[in-house]
Design a protein around this motif. Structure first.
Motif, PDB file in Angstrom:
ATOM      1  N   PHE A  57      25.256  25.121  59.766  1.00 22.32           N
ATOM      2  CA  PHE A  57      25.797  25.277  61.233  1.00 22.32           C
ATOM      3  C   PHE A  57      25.725  26.910  60.998  1.00 22.32           C
ATOM      4  CE2 PHE A  57      29.060  25.474  58.641  1.00 22.32           C
ATOM      5  CZ  PHE A  57      30.381  25.549  58.938  1.00 22.32           C
ATOM      6  N   ARG A  58      26.142  27.131  62.190  1.00 25.27           N
ATOM      7  CA  ARG A  58      26.014  29.082  62.619  1.00 25.27           C
ATOM      8  C   ARG A  58      27.272  29.025  63.406  1.00 25.27           C
ATOM      9  NH1 ARG A  58      22.249  32.170  61.334  1.00 25.27           N
ATOM     10  NH2 ARG A  58      20.368  32.083  61.943  1.00 25.27           N
ATOM     11  N   SER A  59      28.643  29.986  63.107  1.00 28.16           N
ATOM     12  CA  SER A  59      30.081  30.187  63.108  1.00 28.16           C
ATOM     13  C   SER A  59      29.960  31.276  63.107  1.00 28.16           C
ATOM     14  CB  SER A  59      30.882  29.736  62.023  1.00 28.16           C
ATOM     15  OG  SER A  59      32.072  30.152  61.862  1.00 28.16           O
ATOM     16  N   GLN A  60      31.237  31.930  64.058  1.00 25.97           N
ATOM     17  CA  GLN A  60      31.673  33.298  64.541  1.00 25.97           C
ATOM     18  C   GLN A  60      31.927  34.122  63.141  1.00 25.97           C
ATOM     19  OE1 GLN A  60      34.122  34.135  67.772  1.00 25.97           O
ATOM     20  NE2 GLN A  60      33.550  32.479  68.725  1.00 25.97           N
ATOM     21  N   PRO A  83      44.787  38.434  64.232  1.00 24.34           N
ATOM     22  CA  PRO A  83      46.433  38.205  63.441  1.00 24.34           C
ATOM     23  C   PRO A  83      45.982  37.788  61.663  1.00 24.34           C
ATOM     24  CG  PRO A  83      45.423  36.052  63.830  1.00 24.34           C
ATOM     25  CD  PRO A  83      43.907  37.213  64.158  1.00 24.34           C
ATOM     26  N   LEU A  84      45.689  37.603  61.359  1.00 24.25           N
ATOM     27  CA  LEU A  84      46.112  37.542  60.128  1.00 24.25           C
ATOM     28  C   LEU A  84      46.653  38.213  58.803  1.00 24.25           C
ATOM     29  CD1 LEU A  84      41.650  36.358  58.848  1.00 24.25           C
ATOM     30  CD2 LEU A  84      43.549  34.987  59.777  1.00 24.25           C
ATOM     31  N   ARG A  85      46.449  39.690  59.885  1.00 25.05           N
ATOM     32  CA  ARG A  85      48.032  40.266  58.455  1.00 25.05           C
ATOM     33  C   ARG A  85      48.964  39.830  58.568  1.00 25.05           C
ATOM     34  NH1 ARG A  85      47.752  46.867  59.341  1.00 25.05           N
ATOM     35  NH2 ARG A  85      48.080  46.371  61.594  1.00 25.05           N
ATOM     36  N   THR A  86      49.391  40.016  60.379  1.00 26.39           N
ATOM     37  CA  THR A  86      51.244  39.392  60.780  1.00 26.39           C
ATOM     38  C   THR A  86      50.852  37.924  60.156  1.00 26.39           C
ATOM     39  OG1 THR A  86      51.159  41.185  62.139  1.00 26.39           O
ATOM     40  CG2 THR A  86      52.353  39.490  62.303  1.00 26.39           C
ATOM     41  N   LEU A  87      50.332  37.519  60.162  1.00 26.70           N
ATOM     42  CA  LEU A  87      50.373  35.192  59.646  1.00 26.70           C
ATOM     43  C   LEU A  87      50.682  35.756  57.860  1.00 26.70           C
ATOM     44  CD1 LEU A  87      47.334  33.707  61.857  1.00 26.70           C
ATOM     45  CD2 LEU A  87      50.484  34.054  62.524  1.00 26.70           C
ATOM     46  N   ALA A  88      49.743  36.292  57.232  1.00 27.72           N
ATOM     47  CA  ALA A  88      50.233  36.147  56.567  1.00 27.72           C
ATOM     48  C   ALA A  88      51.496  36.860  55.528  1.00 27.72           C
ATOM     49  CB  ALA A  88      49.167  37.516  55.008  1.00 27.72           C
ATOM     50  N   ARG A  89      52.430  37.861  56.835  1.00 27.81           N
ATOM     51  CA  ARG A  89      53.594  37.964  55.938  1.00 27.81           C
ATOM     52  C   ARG A  89      54.678  36.339  55.990  1.00 27.81           C
ATOM     53  NH1 ARG A  89      52.842  42.802  58.934  1.00 27.81           N
ATOM     54  NH2 ARG A  89      54.347  41.667  60.843  1.00 27.81           N
ATOM     55  N   TYR A  90      54.258  35.419  56.546  1.00 27.46           N
ATOM     56  CA  TYR A  90      55.323  34.716  57.409  1.00 27.46           C
ATOM     57  C   TYR A  90      54.696  33.430  57.938  1.00 27.46           C
ATOM     58  CZ  TYR A  90      54.528  34.256  62.137  1.00 27.46           C
ATOM     59  OH  TYR A  90      53.626  34.245  63.587  1.00 27.46           O
ATOM     60  N   ARG A  91      53.340  33.002  57.635  1.00 29.98           N
ATOM     61  CA  ARG A  91      53.077  31.591  57.284  1.00 29.98           C
ATOM     62  C   ARG A  91      51.556  31.135  56.593  1.00 29.98           C
ATOM     63  NH1 ARG A  91      54.792  27.484  60.722  1.00 29.98           N
ATOM     64  NH2 ARG A  91      53.066  27.181  61.063  1.00 29.98           N
ATOM     65  N   ARG A  92      52.352  31.808  55.084  1.00 28.78           N
ATOM     66  CA  ARG A  92      50.804  31.423  54.523  1.00 28.78           C
ATOM     67  C   ARG A  92      51.191  29.947  53.688  1.00 28.78           C
ATOM     68  NH1 ARG A  92      48.455  34.907  51.617  1.00 28.78           N
ATOM     69  NH2 ARG A  92      49.001  37.561  51.670  1.00 28.78           N
ATOM     70  N   ALA A  93      50.200  29.066  53.788  1.00 28.56           N
ATOM     71  CA  ALA A  93      50.108  27.391  53.858  1.00 28.56           C
ATOM     72  C   ALA A  93      50.107  26.644  52.184  1.00 28.56           C
ATOM     73  CB  ALA A  93      49.339  26.679  54.380  1.00 28.56           C
ATOM     74  N   THR A  94      51.045  25.819  52.206  1.00 26.48           N
ATOM     75  CA  THR A  94      50.968  25.814  49.819  1.00 26.48           C
ATOM     76  C   THR A  94      49.649  25.356  49.387  1.00 26.48           C
ATOM     77  OG1 THR A  94      52.854  24.203  50.497  1.00 26.48           O
ATOM     78  CG2 THR A  94      52.047  24.065  48.495  1.00 26.48           C
ATOM     79  N   CYS A 108      40.882  31.340  59.496  1.00 32.07           N
ATOM     80  CA  CYS A 108      39.646  31.943  59.345  1.00 32.07           C
ATOM     81  C   CYS A 108      39.538  32.983  60.181  1.00 32.07           C
ATOM     82  CB  CYS A 108      39.055  30.954  59.265  1.00 32.07           C
ATOM     83  SG  CYS A 108      37.962  30.490  60.593  1.00 32.07           S
ATOM     84  N   SER A 109      38.084  34.100  59.892  1.00 33.82           N
ATOM     85  CA  SER A 109      37.994  35.169  60.360  1.00 33.82           C
ATOM     86  C   SER A 109      37.475  35.085  61.563  1.00 33.82           C
ATOM     87  CB  SER A 109      36.834  35.564  59.079  1.00 33.82           C
ATOM     88  OG  SER A 109      35.719  34.942  59.165  1.00 33.82           O
ATOM     89  N   VAL A 110      37.488  34.037  61.956  1.00 31.48           N
ATOM     90  CA  VAL A 110      37.339  33.941  64.114  1.00 31.48           C
ATOM     91  C   VAL A 110      37.966  34.176  64.220  1.00 31.48           C
ATOM     92  CG1 VAL A 110      36.380  32.125  65.298  1.00 31.48           C
ATOM     93  CG2 VAL A 110      35.539  31.545  63.591  1.00 31.48           C
ATOM     94  N   GLY A 144      32.709  39.830  71.367  1.00 32.14           N
ATOM     95  CA  GLY A 144      31.431  39.546  70.001  1.00 32.14           C
ATOM     96  C   GLY A 144      32.094  40.335  68.552  1.00 32.14           C
ATOM     97  N   ALA A 145      32.729  41.253  69.001  1.00 30.85           N
ATOM     98  CA  ALA A 145      32.723  42.327  68.392  1.00 30.85           C
ATOM     99  C   ALA A 145      34.205  41.976  67.474  1.00 30.85           C
ATOM    100  CB  ALA A 145      33.225  43.376  69.060  1.00 30.85           C
ATOM    101  N   LYS A 146      33.975  42.232  65.384  1.00 31.69           N
ATOM    102  CA  LYS A 146      35.750  41.944  64.904  1.00 31.69           C
ATOM    103  C   LYS A 146      36.543  42.958  65.465  1.00 31.69           C
ATOM    104  CE  LYS A 146      33.577  38.935  62.270  1.00 31.69           C
ATOM    105  NZ  LYS A 146      33.504  39.068  60.645  1.00 31.69           N
TER     106      LYS A 146
END
Length: 298
Positions: free
Chosen positions: A45-48, A253-264, A236-238, A246-248
């Motif tokens: 499968f192809r993904s973003q 949001p991953l930078r901010t989420l990493a500060r308070y929403r890390r999953a076990t 994920c990176s999507v 369609g540009a990166k």
């Protein structure tokens, strides 16, 4: 009380969503949600994640799912008659093999042109019997896992407060939810849902079980669709892809989420996923009625 403020389905996995005011909720999720998937020559499968230009493809479903129109910037649109009876071919989604119906050479050439790499378009076959994992097992089409992804406005607003100064607020489309709900005062309330009903029952809904199950229901009233919690939505990176161009566009949001929403179990969580226990009709404005809560798995 929370109510539905947005409904979206994504006909082609990885491509743009379709926002609607009303939708049928089937056992596999919103009708037409991720029933198509783009694959490479080997069936992967192809993904973003690797093909972010998928985000620029705007699919439109017509004739009850019998036709699919595809549009993208700089490419002539194409309208296809959907094939559900053709030969099956093996495809792979996260390494798991499934069977799918190839949608032919015209669709393959169109996606190959858009993505700049040989591609084919496939559809979930009528006999598709995938079992999605999680706390409440269910089924889904070609979604990553569970049938329905729910995100609350309180959760999104809390993220934007924490990411203040990191740029313009991110549109909800960046997170690709099926249901957006509003009305909860606390962010991440969706993490605590275990069972809830919303909307009205569809034609294929099962009747309530047990003697007297209907006694408290008004004549002609619909019981509502029912959903059960499966897991947190691990991002994920999507989420780094601008869903218009369609540009990166990272690192949020991953930078901010990493500060308070890390999953076990790893990764960062934002929103929750659900299986469909009883189909129904969903409309913007429908209220959620929660029948069971549980602890956060974060």
């Amino acid at each position: 009380m929370a109510t539905v403020t947005e409904l979206r389905y994504y006909p082609v996995k990885g491509c743009a969503g379709v926002r609607v005011e009303q939708a049928e909720l089937t056992r596999a999720g919103l009708a037409h949600d991720r029933v198509f998937m783009v694959v490479d020559e080997e069936g992967g499968f192809r993904s973003q994640r690797r093909d972010p230009l998928l985000a620029t493809v705007r699919p439109t479903v017509a004739e009850g799912g019998g036709r699919l129109r595809l549009a993208a910037p700089g490419v002539e649109p194409v309208a296809l008659a959907v094939d559900t009876e053709g030969p099956r071919r093996e495809v792979r989604l996260f390494g798991t093999p499934y069977r799918a119906v190839d949608q032919g050479e015209e669709a393959a050439a169109w996606f190959s042109q858009v993505l700049g790499s040989p591609s084919r378009l496939v559809r979930v076959p009528p006999e598709h019997d995938r079992v999605a994992d999680g706390l409440t097992p269910g089924t889904s089409g070609f979604a990553d896992s569970s049938a329905v992804h729910l995100l609350s406005r309180a959760t999104l607003d809390d993220f934007h407060a924490r990411a203040a100064g990191a740029g313009a607020p991110l549109p909800v489309e960046r997170f690709r939810p099926n249901l957006v709900v509003d009305g909860w005062s606390e962010p991440h309330t969706e993490d605590l849902l275990r069972r809830f009903t919303v909307g009205g029952a569809g034609a294929d809904a099962e009747p309530p079980a047990g003697p007297g199950a209907d006694l408290d229901r008004e004549p002609g009233a619909e019981p509502g669709a029912e959903l059960g919690y499966t897991k947190l939505a691990i991002r994920c990176s999507v989420t780094l892809v601008d869903q218009t161009t369609g540009a990166k566009a990272g690192p949020e949001p991953l930078r901010t989420l990493a500060r308070y929403r890390r999953a076990t179990a790893g990764g960062v969580a934002f929103g929750s996923k659900f299986s469909v226990l009883r189909p129904g009709t969903l409309r913007v404005g429908d209220a959620l009625t929660v029948s069971a809560w549980g602890p956060s798995e974060l």
